[in-house]
Design a protein around this motif. Structure first.
Motif, PDB file in Angstrom:
ATOM      1  N   PHE A 168       0.835  -1.202   0.000  1.00  0.00           N
ATOM      2  CA  PHE A 168       0.000   0.000   0.000  1.00  0.00           C
ATOM      3  C   PHE A 168       0.874   1.258   0.000  1.00  0.00           C
ATOM      4  CE2 PHE A 168      -2.879  -3.231   1.507  1.00  0.00           C
ATOM      5  CZ  PHE A 168      -4.136  -2.834   1.061  1.00  0.00           C
ATOM      6  N   VAL A 169       1.948   1.222   0.782  1.00  0.00           N
ATOM      7  CA  VAL A 169       2.861   2.372   0.841  1.00  0.00           C
ATOM      8  C   VAL A 169       3.500   2.612  -0.520  1.00  0.00           C
ATOM      9  CG1 VAL A 169       4.978   3.263   1.875  1.00  0.00           C
ATOM     10  CG2 VAL A 169       3.312   2.070   3.303  1.00  0.00           C
ATOM     11  N   PHE A 170       3.925   1.532  -1.190  1.00  0.00           N
ATOM     12  CA  PHE A 170       4.539   1.682  -2.518  1.00  0.00           C
ATOM     13  C   PHE A 170       3.538   2.272  -3.509  1.00  0.00           C
ATOM     14  CE2 PHE A 170       5.479   0.197  -6.780  1.00  0.00           C
ATOM     15  CZ  PHE A 170       6.823   0.486  -6.909  1.00  0.00           C
ATOM     16  N   LEU A 171       2.296   1.803  -3.455  1.00  0.00           N
ATOM     17  CA  LEU A 171       1.269   2.326  -4.360  1.00  0.00           C
ATOM     18  C   LEU A 171       1.083   3.818  -4.152  1.00  0.00           C
ATOM     19  CD1 LEU A 171      -1.127   2.045  -6.343  1.00  0.00           C
ATOM     20  CD2 LEU A 171      -2.549   1.416  -4.365  1.00  0.00           C
ATOM     21  N   ARG A 172       0.961   4.242  -2.924  1.00  0.00           N
ATOM     22  CA  ARG A 172       0.724   5.670  -2.679  1.00  0.00           C
ATOM     23  C   ARG A 172       1.942   6.512  -3.071  1.00  0.00           C
ATOM     24  NH1 ARG A 172       1.260  10.032   0.543  1.00  0.00           N
ATOM     25  NH2 ARG A 172      -0.607  11.350   0.619  1.00  0.00           N
ATOM     26  N   ASP A 173       3.141   6.073  -2.702  1.00  0.00           N
ATOM     27  CA  ASP A 173       4.342   6.831  -3.047  1.00  0.00           C
ATOM     28  C   ASP A 173       4.482   6.982  -4.560  1.00  0.00           C
ATOM     29  OD1 ASP A 173       4.895   7.063  -0.387  1.00  0.00           O
ATOM     30  OD2 ASP A 173       6.420   5.485  -0.331  1.00  0.00           O
ATOM     31  N   ALA A 174       4.175   5.916  -5.293  1.00  0.00           N
ATOM     32  CA  ALA A 174       4.281   5.979  -6.749  1.00  0.00           C
ATOM     33  C   ALA A 174       3.253   6.940  -7.329  1.00  0.00           C
ATOM     34  CB  ALA A 174       4.098   4.580  -7.344  1.00  0.00           C
ATOM     35  N   LEU A 175       2.033   6.923  -6.804  1.00  0.00           N
ATOM     36  CA  LEU A 175       1.003   7.833  -7.305  1.00  0.00           C
ATOM     37  C   LEU A 175       1.344   9.284  -6.988  1.00  0.00           C
ATOM     38  CD1 LEU A 175      -2.271   5.866  -6.415  1.00  0.00           C
ATOM     39  CD2 LEU A 175      -1.253   6.179  -8.676  1.00  0.00           C
ATOM     40  N   VAL A 176       1.879   9.537  -5.805  1.00  0.00           N
ATOM     41  CA  VAL A 176       2.270  10.903  -5.437  1.00  0.00           C
ATOM     42  C   VAL A 176       3.363  11.416  -6.360  1.00  0.00           C
ATOM     43  CG1 VAL A 176       3.381  12.286  -3.650  1.00  0.00           C
ATOM     44  CG2 VAL A 176       1.548  10.718  -3.028  1.00  0.00           C
ATOM     45  N   LYS A 177       4.311  10.555  -6.691  1.00  0.00           N
ATOM     46  CA  LYS A 177       5.428  10.973  -7.546  1.00  0.00           C
ATOM     47  C   LYS A 177       5.004  11.117  -9.002  1.00  0.00           C
ATOM     48  CE  LYS A 177      10.223   9.843  -8.655  1.00  0.00           C
ATOM     49  NZ  LYS A 177      11.345   8.923  -8.407  1.00  0.00           N
ATOM     50  N   ASP A 178       4.188  10.188  -9.482  1.00  0.00           N
ATOM     51  CA  ASP A 178       3.803  10.196 -10.889  1.00  0.00           C
ATOM     52  C   ASP A 178       2.728  11.230 -11.194  1.00  0.00           C
ATOM     53  OD1 ASP A 178       5.577   8.155 -11.163  1.00  0.00           O
ATOM     54  OD2 ASP A 178       4.083   6.565 -11.271  1.00  0.00           O
ATOM     55  N   PHE A 179       1.908  11.564 -10.200  1.00  0.00           N
ATOM     56  CA  PHE A 179       0.806  12.499 -10.421  1.00  0.00           C
ATOM     57  C   PHE A 179       0.809  13.559  -9.323  1.00  0.00           C
ATOM     58  CE2 PHE A 179      -0.301   8.342 -12.087  1.00  0.00           C
ATOM     59  CZ  PHE A 179      -0.640   8.650 -13.401  1.00  0.00           C
ATOM     60  N   PRO A 180       1.777  14.462  -9.358  1.00  0.00           N
ATOM     61  CA  PRO A 180       1.904  15.452  -8.269  1.00  0.00           C
ATOM     62  C   PRO A 180       0.736  16.422  -8.201  1.00  0.00           C
ATOM     63  CG  PRO A 180       3.376  15.993 -10.096  1.00  0.00           C
ATOM     64  CD  PRO A 180       2.816  14.638 -10.396  1.00  0.00           C
ATOM     65  N   ALA A 181      -0.017  16.586  -9.285  1.00  0.00           N
ATOM     66  CA  ALA A 181      -1.152  17.509  -9.265  1.00  0.00           C
ATOM     67  C   ALA A 181      -2.419  16.853  -8.747  1.00  0.00           C
ATOM     68  CB  ALA A 181      -1.397  18.080 -10.662  1.00  0.00           C
ATOM     69  N   CYS A 182      -2.375  15.561  -8.455  1.00  0.00           N
ATOM     70  CA  CYS A 182      -3.537  14.849  -7.930  1.00  0.00           C
ATOM     71  C   CYS A 182      -3.458  14.762  -6.406  1.00  0.00           C
ATOM     72  CB  CYS A 182      -3.624  13.440  -8.519  1.00  0.00           C
ATOM     73  SG  CYS A 182      -3.994  13.400 -10.293  1.00  0.00           S
ATOM     74  N   VAL A 183      -4.615  14.803  -5.775  1.00  0.00           N
ATOM     75  CA  VAL A 183      -4.676  14.635  -4.327  1.00  0.00           C
ATOM     76  C   VAL A 183      -4.751  13.135  -4.041  1.00  0.00           C
ATOM     77  CG1 VAL A 183      -5.908  15.204  -2.212  1.00  0.00           C
ATOM     78  CG2 VAL A 183      -5.862  16.833  -4.105  1.00  0.00           C
ATOM     79  N   VAL A 184      -3.622  12.537  -3.722  1.00  0.00           N
ATOM     80  CA  VAL A 184      -3.575  11.108  -3.423  1.00  0.00           C
ATOM     81  C   VAL A 184      -4.002  10.913  -1.972  1.00  0.00           C
ATOM     82  CG1 VAL A 184      -2.138   9.040  -3.371  1.00  0.00           C
ATOM     83  CG2 VAL A 184      -1.700  10.825  -5.080  1.00  0.00           C
ATOM     84  N   PRO A 185      -4.975  10.074  -1.698  1.00  0.00           N
ATOM     85  CA  PRO A 185      -5.457   9.884  -0.324  1.00  0.00           C
ATOM     86  C   PRO A 185      -4.331   9.439   0.606  1.00  0.00           C
ATOM     87  CG  PRO A 185      -6.945   8.850  -1.884  1.00  0.00           C
ATOM     88  CD  PRO A 185      -5.727   9.253  -2.661  1.00  0.00           C
TER      89      PRO A 185
END
Length: 493
Positions: free
Chosen positions: A138-155
């Motif tokens: 779960f941590v890897f998924l969130r970190d990757a989404l934060v890095k790949d989509f910085p303009a998105c609000v990742v929960p």
């Protein structure tokens, strides 16, 4: 005038009042610039909401190292009525269940969870994907989404070690269950997001049987992209980057959004404080009923003629007090955890707003730097030397004492300045595109956040109300069994 909150579930909540009306003019998609002031903006328009895809983010520089190229294709617009409209929610009925302790008794002990979902997206191999994942995944998924989509609000994710969960073993059933609830909420928020739910990494997380291989490939791709990325901002970082710099022309749209987030967090904090206070008072009330039951029991021993009815009354008091205490403890824990999660979600949105401000600041600082370099070049071309200011005056005098400046050195300086101006012009254009694209994306994120907030507040307050109804129904049942015996007590006149 009708408030634009009339269609919002949270219209009656104090922290959602006092905002602009839907009759305000629509916002402009142009980025703030030195030539025009931002237009006034209503943060919650009725007529339309920005689409989740936004502009070409790869061109604008938003695509991270492992960004999914297909993210947002076919995504439905996030409107005020829900997280996704038109095409429907991409991934729904997301569940995290069956927390299981793996490798128990060893130093590598961990807990895995079964992740299940339903989807109609053709990119999935199954309409009911499922996989077993551990917390690190779960941590890897969130970190990757934060890095790949910085303009998105990742929960946000629940913290790895929170003493509020449970005192004791983090492999206990209580700890596992509370973490399971928070992890499920995390995935459900991504599933309702019109863009993140369509990313290949989220799909791989839900169904891939070779998840570890996928993680290694994604990490390698991210590392290679980071090493190859460079630009004029890197070479000018010592000149431009200033942690204390402020925006010269703040965009009113995002000022209003930040104010609404502050009010929302203030309301949640008050709600959290009141819920904690209510839990304490309910616990005290339960103790008072237990004390009353002891007194009634003693009275029953003294009054032999009505001992049996009084004992029933004493038992009802004990059951009622215990029910109040148990319900208060179980309901308040889940309630407070959800409130805490909403606060963290709002903080994540503020982080995206801060990054958006940095994009605008980069554009403003680059524009100012370009203007200074162009001025210096014009002065040099006009034969005015090094520029304006006392330091430039002394520098020019020193050069004149040394024999003056040759035409060749002046031409070389002009060439260097022309080259720098060309680089800065390209950088300013890129920064402007990036800022504009980021603005559009954040506006789409605001619509998604608002829909998610409304959905979760409805669930949160609805569950709280249902719990209160169940508790009082149980109390009514307990007292209904007790009242008839009490009514049969004969009292001499």
């Amino acid at each position: 005038m009708e408030s634009f909150h009339d269609e919002d579930f949270s219209s009656s909540v104090a922290w959602e009042t006092g905002a602009p009306t839907p009759h305000d003019p629509p916002p402009s998609s142009n980025p703030p610039s030195s030539s025009a002031q931002p237009q006034a903006y209503s943060a919650y328009p009725h007529d339309a909401s920005p689409g989740p895809g936004g502009p070409d983010l790869g061109r604008a520089g938003f695509g991270g190292a492992g960004a999914d190229a297909d993210a947002g294709t076919g995504a439905a617009s996030a409107g005020p009525g829900g997280a996704a409209q038109g095409a429907g929610q991409a991934v729904h009925d997301v569940q995290v269940r069956d927390g299981k302790v793996e490798l128990e008794g060893t130093s590598d002990t961990f807990v895995s969870y079964l992740v299940c979902a339903k989807t109609q997206l053709p990119s999935f191999s199954s309409k009911t994907p499922s996989a077993r994942r551990r917390y690190h995944d779960f941590v890897f998924l969130r970190d990757a989404l934060v890095k790949d989509f910085p303009a998105c609000v990742v929960p946000p994710l629940p913290e790895k070690h929170r003493m509020e969960y449970v005192i004791g073993d983090r492999f206990s059933p209580e700890f596992i269950e509370r973490r399971r609830v928070d992890l499920e909420r995390f995935l459900q928020r991504i599933g309702r997001h019109p863009k993140l739910s369509r990313t290949s990494i989220y799909q791989a997380f839900l169904e891939s049987s070779e998840w570890n291989v996928y993680k290694h490939k994604h990490h390698a791709r991210a590392t290679s992209t980071d090493e190859s990325s460079s630009g004029v901002l890197d070479s000018l970082s010592d000149t431009l980057l200033n942690a204390f710099a402020k925006l010269k022309k703040p965009d009113e749209r995002f000022v209003v959004i930040r104010q609404h987030l502050d009010s929302f967090e203030e309301g949640l904090t008050s709600l959290e404080r009141l819920a904690g206070r209510s839990r304490t008072r309910m616990s005290d009330l339960s103790g008072d009923y237990e004390d009353l039951a002891v007194s009634v029991q003693g009275l029953g021993y003294l009054e032999s003629g009505i001992t049996e009815p009084l004992m029933r009354f004493e038992r009802a008091l004990v059951d009622f007090g215990a029910g109040v205490k148990d319900h208060s403890a179980s309901a308040s824990e889940g309630f407070l955890e959800h409130v805490h999660s909403l606060l963290a979600y709002s903080h994540a949105f503020k982080g995206v707003l801060k990054l958006r401000d940095q994009k605008q600041l980069d554009f403003e600082e680059l524009s100012a730097y370009l203007s200074n370099v162009a001025t210096e070049r014009d002065r040099l071309a006009g034969g005015y030397g090094y520029g304006m200011g006392l330091s430039s005056y002394f520098k020019e005098k020193v050069e004149s004492l040394r024999g003056g400046e040759t035409d060749m050195s002046r031409a070389a300086r002009l060439h260097r300045l022309d080259t720098k101006i060309k680089e800065l012009q390209e950088a300013v254009l890129h920064a402007q595109e990036t800022s504009s694209a980021f603005n559009d994306e954040v506006m789409a994120e605001h619509a998604t956040f608002r829909a998610t907030k409304r959905h979760e507040m409805k669930l949160l307050l609805g569950a709280f109300a249902d719990g209160q109804i169940r508790m009082h129904k149980q109390s009514i049942t307990a007292w209904d069994r007790t009242i008839p015996p009490l009514q049969r007590i004969y009292v001499e006149q």
